[in-house]
Structures are given as structure tokens and as C-alpha cells.
Design a protein around this motif. Structure first.
Motif, PDB file in Angstrom:
ATOM      1  N   THR A 158       7.167  -6.433  -7.246  1.00  0.00           N
ATOM      2  CA  THR A 158       6.062  -6.050  -6.360  1.00  0.00           C
ATOM      3  C   THR A 158       5.411  -7.248  -5.684  1.00  0.00           C
ATOM      4  OG1 THR A 158       4.516  -6.059  -8.228  1.00  0.00           O
ATOM      5  CG2 THR A 158       5.584  -3.961  -7.688  1.00  0.00           C
ATOM      6  N   THR A 159       5.668  -8.456  -6.157  1.00  0.00           N
ATOM      7  CA  THR A 159       5.202  -9.734  -5.595  1.00  0.00           C
ATOM      8  C   THR A 159       3.726  -9.725  -5.172  1.00  0.00           C
ATOM      9  OG1 THR A 159       6.072  -9.194  -3.379  1.00  0.00           O
ATOM     10  CG2 THR A 159       7.528 -10.380  -4.881  1.00  0.00           C
ATOM     11  N   PRO A 160       2.818  -9.478  -6.098  1.00  0.00           N
ATOM     12  CA  PRO A 160       1.393  -9.427  -5.733  1.00  0.00           C
ATOM     13  C   PRO A 160       0.862 -10.798  -5.336  1.00  0.00           C
ATOM     14  CG  PRO A 160       1.643  -9.403  -8.109  1.00  0.00           C
ATOM     15  CD  PRO A 160       3.027  -9.267  -7.541  1.00  0.00           C
ATOM     16  N   PRO A 161      -0.168 -10.846  -4.486  1.00  0.00           N
ATOM     17  CA  PRO A 161      -0.777 -12.125  -4.139  1.00  0.00           C
ATOM     18  C   PRO A 161      -1.350 -12.807  -5.387  1.00  0.00           C
ATOM     19  CG  PRO A 161      -1.561 -10.359  -2.701  1.00  0.00           C
ATOM     20  CD  PRO A 161      -0.815  -9.702  -3.820  1.00  0.00           C
ATOM     21  N   GLY A 162      -1.406 -14.138  -5.346  1.00  0.00           N
ATOM     22  CA  GLY A 162      -2.041 -14.850  -6.445  1.00  0.00           C
ATOM     23  C   GLY A 162      -1.229 -15.996  -6.997  1.00  0.00           C
ATOM     24  N   GLU A 250       6.530   2.818 -11.365  1.00  0.00           N
ATOM     25  CA  GLU A 250       7.475   3.377 -10.402  1.00  0.00           C
ATOM     26  C   GLU A 250       6.824   3.568  -9.038  1.00  0.00           C
ATOM     27  OE1 GLU A 250       8.821   6.924 -12.304  1.00  0.00           O
ATOM     28  OE2 GLU A 250      10.267   5.882 -13.592  1.00  0.00           O
ATOM     29  N   LYS A 251       5.588   4.057  -9.027  1.00  0.00           N
ATOM     30  CA  LYS A 251       4.907   4.277  -7.757  1.00  0.00           C
ATOM     31  C   LYS A 251       4.599   2.962  -7.055  1.00  0.00           C
ATOM     32  CE  LYS A 251       2.841   8.798  -8.671  1.00  0.00           C
ATOM     33  NZ  LYS A 251       1.589   9.581  -8.769  1.00  0.00           N
ATOM     34  N   ARG A 252       4.191   1.965  -7.808  1.00  0.00           N
ATOM     35  CA  ARG A 252       3.911   0.658  -7.206  1.00  0.00           C
ATOM     36  C   ARG A 252       5.178   0.042  -6.622  1.00  0.00           C
ATOM     37  NH1 ARG A 252       0.092  -1.836 -12.071  1.00  0.00           N
ATOM     38  NH2 ARG A 252      -1.813  -0.658 -11.566  1.00  0.00           N
ATOM     39  N   MET A 253       6.284   0.172  -7.355  1.00  0.00           N
ATOM     40  CA  MET A 253       7.540  -0.400  -6.877  1.00  0.00           C
ATOM     41  C   MET A 253       8.071   0.368  -5.665  1.00  0.00           C
ATOM     42  SD  MET A 253       9.321  -1.331 -10.519  1.00  0.00           S
ATOM     43  CE  MET A 253       8.519  -2.535 -11.604  1.00  0.00           C
ATOM     44  N   ALA A 254       7.894   1.691  -5.683  1.00  0.00           N
ATOM     45  CA  ALA A 254       8.318   2.494  -4.531  1.00  0.00           C
ATOM     46  C   ALA A 254       7.512   2.122  -3.286  1.00  0.00           C
ATOM     47  CB  ALA A 254       8.160   3.981  -4.846  1.00  0.00           C
ATOM     48  N   TRP A 255       6.226   1.876  -3.473  1.00  0.00           N
ATOM     49  CA  TRP A 255       5.406   1.458  -2.332  1.00  0.00           C
ATOM     50  C   TRP A 255       5.888   0.114  -1.782  1.00  0.00           C
ATOM     51  CZ3 TRP A 255       1.490   3.768   0.460  1.00  0.00           C
ATOM     52  CH2 TRP A 255       0.834   2.943   1.362  1.00  0.00           C
ATOM     53  N   ALA A 256       6.195  -0.812  -2.679  1.00  0.00           N
ATOM     54  CA  ALA A 256       6.661  -2.130  -2.245  1.00  0.00           C
ATOM     55  C   ALA A 256       7.926  -2.009  -1.400  1.00  0.00           C
ATOM     56  CB  ALA A 256       6.903  -3.031  -3.450  1.00  0.00           C
ATOM     57  N   ARG A 269       0.129  -3.152   0.223  1.00  0.00           N
ATOM     58  CA  ARG A 269      -0.699  -2.626  -0.877  1.00  0.00           C
ATOM     59  C   ARG A 269      -2.045  -3.336  -0.925  1.00  0.00           C
ATOM     60  NH1 ARG A 269       1.285  -3.307  -7.122  1.00  0.00           N
ATOM     61  NH2 ARG A 269      -0.756  -3.121  -8.144  1.00  0.00           N
ATOM     62  N   TRP A 270      -2.080  -4.590  -0.486  1.00  0.00           N
ATOM     63  CA  TRP A 270      -3.310  -5.369  -0.518  1.00  0.00           C
ATOM     64  C   TRP A 270      -3.888  -5.593   0.889  1.00  0.00           C
ATOM     65  CZ3 TRP A 270       1.012  -6.286  -3.475  1.00  0.00           C
ATOM     66  CH2 TRP A 270       0.864  -6.104  -4.855  1.00  0.00           C
ATOM     67  N   HIS A 271      -3.390  -4.836   1.860  1.00  0.00           N
ATOM     68  CA  HIS A 271      -3.853  -4.942   3.247  1.00  0.00           C
ATOM     69  C   HIS A 271      -4.978  -3.933   3.454  1.00  0.00           C
ATOM     70  CE1 HIS A 271      -3.878  -4.848   7.607  1.00  0.00           C
ATOM     71  NE2 HIS A 271      -2.960  -5.791   7.672  1.00  0.00           N
ATOM     72  N   PRO A 272      -6.103  -4.333   4.035  1.00  0.00           N
ATOM     73  CA  PRO A 272      -7.240  -3.399   4.162  1.00  0.00           C
ATOM     74  C   PRO A 272      -6.921  -2.136   4.950  1.00  0.00           C
ATOM     75  CG  PRO A 272      -7.604  -5.415   5.456  1.00  0.00           C
ATOM     76  CD  PRO A 272      -6.432  -5.669   4.573  1.00  0.00           C
ATOM     77  N   ASP A 273      -5.978  -2.205   5.876  1.00  0.00           N
ATOM     78  CA  ASP A 273      -5.645  -1.020   6.667  1.00  0.00           C
ATOM     79  C   ASP A 273      -4.883   0.030   5.864  1.00  0.00           C
ATOM     80  OD1 ASP A 273      -6.825  -2.303   8.777  1.00  0.00           O
ATOM     81  OD2 ASP A 273      -4.954  -2.747   9.854  1.00  0.00           O
ATOM     82  N   PHE A 278      -2.504   3.742   0.099  1.00  0.00           N
ATOM     83  CA  PHE A 278      -1.956   3.368  -1.205  1.00  0.00           C
ATOM     84  C   PHE A 278      -2.631   4.160  -2.317  1.00  0.00           C
ATOM     85  CE2 PHE A 278      -2.133   0.732  -5.076  1.00  0.00           C
ATOM     86  CZ  PHE A 278      -0.783   0.723  -5.379  1.00  0.00           C
ATOM     87  N   ALA A 279      -3.934   4.343  -2.236  1.00  0.00           N
ATOM     88  CA  ALA A 279      -4.632   5.130  -3.244  1.00  0.00           C
ATOM     89  C   ALA A 279      -4.117   6.554  -3.281  1.00  0.00           C
ATOM     90  CB  ALA A 279      -6.143   5.114  -2.971  1.00  0.00           C
ATOM     91  N   ALA A 280      -3.875   7.136  -2.105  1.00  0.00           N
ATOM     92  CA  ALA A 280      -3.329   8.499  -2.061  1.00  0.00           C
ATOM     93  C   ALA A 280      -1.915   8.537  -2.638  1.00  0.00           C
ATOM     94  CB  ALA A 280      -3.318   8.994  -0.619  1.00  0.00           C
TER      95      ALA A 280
END
Length: 286
Positions: A158-162, A250-256, A269-273, A278-280
Motif C-alpha cells: 500500500t506504500t503509505p506516506p511516511g 484486502e480493501k486497502r490493497m484493492a484501493w491501492a 487514499r491520502w489525497h484530500p479529494d 476511500f471512507a465509503a
């Protein structure tokens, strides 16, 4: 009979080599393998931690001589060659090669601290490549069942920022281990399988805190899950933890992956737009 005991590579008398074995998941694996009657080689940076880990494993082994500690810096191929030679001399070729050594220090952003980036890749990626290339010639020499386990990370998917350097190292490791599994299963006359261990939030030295957070698994829980997954023949050993279920992963990876498919901005996933979308997605039944 436990699931793990049904795996020929994990039978009593077989040989396991574990890098990063002085603490965390590596130490938990070393102790479990020793309890199961395997001959265990613990590899880590030399010092009191490695000596203490080897003593713990030896106390659980069927015989104290079934445990060997070898000071090893996985970023140095010469060290892995020595490790392979000492393992072969003492016990023979490994039936289990667990390339587990890793670091989590954050060297900074993508345009800074070149030395820190090199160190991260030298350990987390090259350390695994070194392990495979040092041991594979021994392991493919016969048809005895063997497994290679490389410790990856969800951050490599998922390569999250940080911590971009850590993400890059683990994303590359995922691709490398997938290629390794493909090559091994298409190599005639071998009985070696490769597996990618993907821990969740785990209390290890990388965690950076003195006490286990409530949401984290222990190294022992990860090893239990790993053994059950190996018994099923899983390649992707995707571990949950006390905060995150497999469904959430699974949902996080599918989103990525959806970022590529739907041509969204990188790391949407971390973009304000895309906060609401993503929450939905996480609340959906799919």
C-alpha cells in the motif's frame, strides 16, 4: 499432529537458517523451530543480543548442539557466504531459509540522505538477495523439500506516506519474492517453494517502543500464523493484528491497485479529494 508438523521441510532433524534472529519475529521463529526439533542457525549482528537469543533457542532444542549462532551483516554478501559455509559444515543445506533481517529507520524524504537510503536497501532488499544467492546452490542440489520465507511488509503493497525508503525496499522485495517463487516452481527436479511473509503491526525492535502496544501482535503470534499458512501452501502470508482484520487489509490493497486501474492520483487514499470515496470504499460490502 499440528499443521506445521505435516510439512516435510519442518520435520525434526531438518535445518533452519534465520536472519535477523536476535529479536522479534526472527527470534520467535528460531525458538519455535528449536522446539519442533529442527537444527537452527541464528544469524544477526554479533553481540550480546545474538548470544542471548542463541541461548534461549538452545534451551528449547532437543540437544544444545542443534543450535548455532553466526554473526552476520546481511548487507555484506561475504557474510552470507560464510553463513552458508558454516551451516553446510555443521548441519548440511537448510530446509528452511528465512530471510527475515530488516531495519525500519527513516532516512527521510525522497531527495535526501542518500547514505540512509542505501543502508535501507542494502539490508531490506540486498540482504534477502544475498541470502538467496548464497544458499540456493546448496538447496537445489537435491530433491529434498525446502522452503524460502522472505519477510516483507504491508507497506510494500500500500506504500503509505511516511517512510518512502522502507516502502521501496519492501515493494522491491515483494517483486523479487514473486519472481523467486515462479522460477522455483518451473525448475525441474526441485522441491523448493518460496513464500512472502507479510506481518501486520508486530511488536519488534522496529516498533520503537518498550512495551507491546495493545494493537500489535507478538512475534510468536506471527510465527503461529506463518506455520498454519505454510501448511496450506500459501505464498502470500498476510497476517492480521489486533487492530486490522484481513478484510480491512484486502480493501486497502484493492484501493491501492485501483489508483492504477482508475488513473487516480498517486496515493489517493491520502489525497484530500478522495477522503470521502476511500471512507465509503472501506464501509462497502465489496
Amino acid at each position: 499432529m499440528s499443521q506445521a508438523s505435516s510439512l516435510p521441510a519442518l520435520s525434526p532433524g531438518k535445518v533452519a537458517v534465520i536472519t535477523g534472529a536476535a529479536s522479534g519475529i526472527g527470534l520467535a521463529a528460531a525458538k519455535r523451530f528449536a522446539q519442533m526439533g529442527l537444527k537452527v542457525v541464528l544469524a544477526d549482528l554479533g553481540g550480546e543480543k545474538l548470544d542471548a537469543a542463541a541461548a534461549e533457542a538452545a534451551g528449547l532444542a532437543h540437544a544444545p548442539d542443534d543450535v548455532l549462532a553466526v554473526p552476520t551483516d546481511v548487507s555484506r554478501f561475504e557474510d552470507l557466504q560464510v553463513l552458508a559455509e558454516r551451516t553446510a559444515s555443521q548441519f548440511g543445506a537448510p530446509n528452511v531459509l528465512m530471510n527475515n533481517a530488516g531495519i525500519g529507520d527513516n532516512p527521510g524524504g525522497v531527495g535526501e540522505n542518500l547514505a540512509g537510503w542505501r543502508r535501507m536497501l542494502d539490508v531490506n532488499l540486498w540482504g534477502v538477495i544475498h541470502g538467496v544467492q548464497a544458499f540456493l546452490p546448496q538447496m537445489v542440489a537435491d530433491t529434498e523439500p525446502r522452503v524460502v520465507i522472505n519477510t516483507g511488509s504491508k507497506q510494500g503493497i500500500t506504500t503509505p506516506p511516511g517512510n518512502a525508503a522502507y516502502n521501496v525496499s519492501k515493494a522491491a522485495l515483494k517483486a523479487y519474492t514473486e519472481a523467486l517463487a515462479h522460477e522455483l516452481r518451473n525448475t525441474p527436479g526441485t522441491a523448493i517453494s518460496a513464500h512472502l511473509l507479510i506481518p501486520g503491526f508486530t511488536f519488534t525492535g522496529i516498533t520503537g517502543v518498550a512495551e507491546k502496544p495493545a494493537g500489535a501482535w507478538t512475534g510468536e503470534q506471527v510465527v503461529d500464523f506463518m506455520l498454519a499458512s505454510l501448511a496450506r501452501g500459501d505464498f502470500y502470508i498476510l497476517c492480521p493484528d489486533n487492530n486490522v482484520t484481513r478484510e480491512m487489509d484486502e480493501k486497502r490493497m484493492a484501493w491501492a491497485m485501483g489508483d492504477v486501474i482508475e488513473n487516480r492520483p498517486a496515493l489517493s487514499r491520502w489525497h484530500p479529494d478522495f477522503t470521502d470515496a476511500f471512507a465509503a470504499h472501506m464501509q462497502s460490502d465489496r
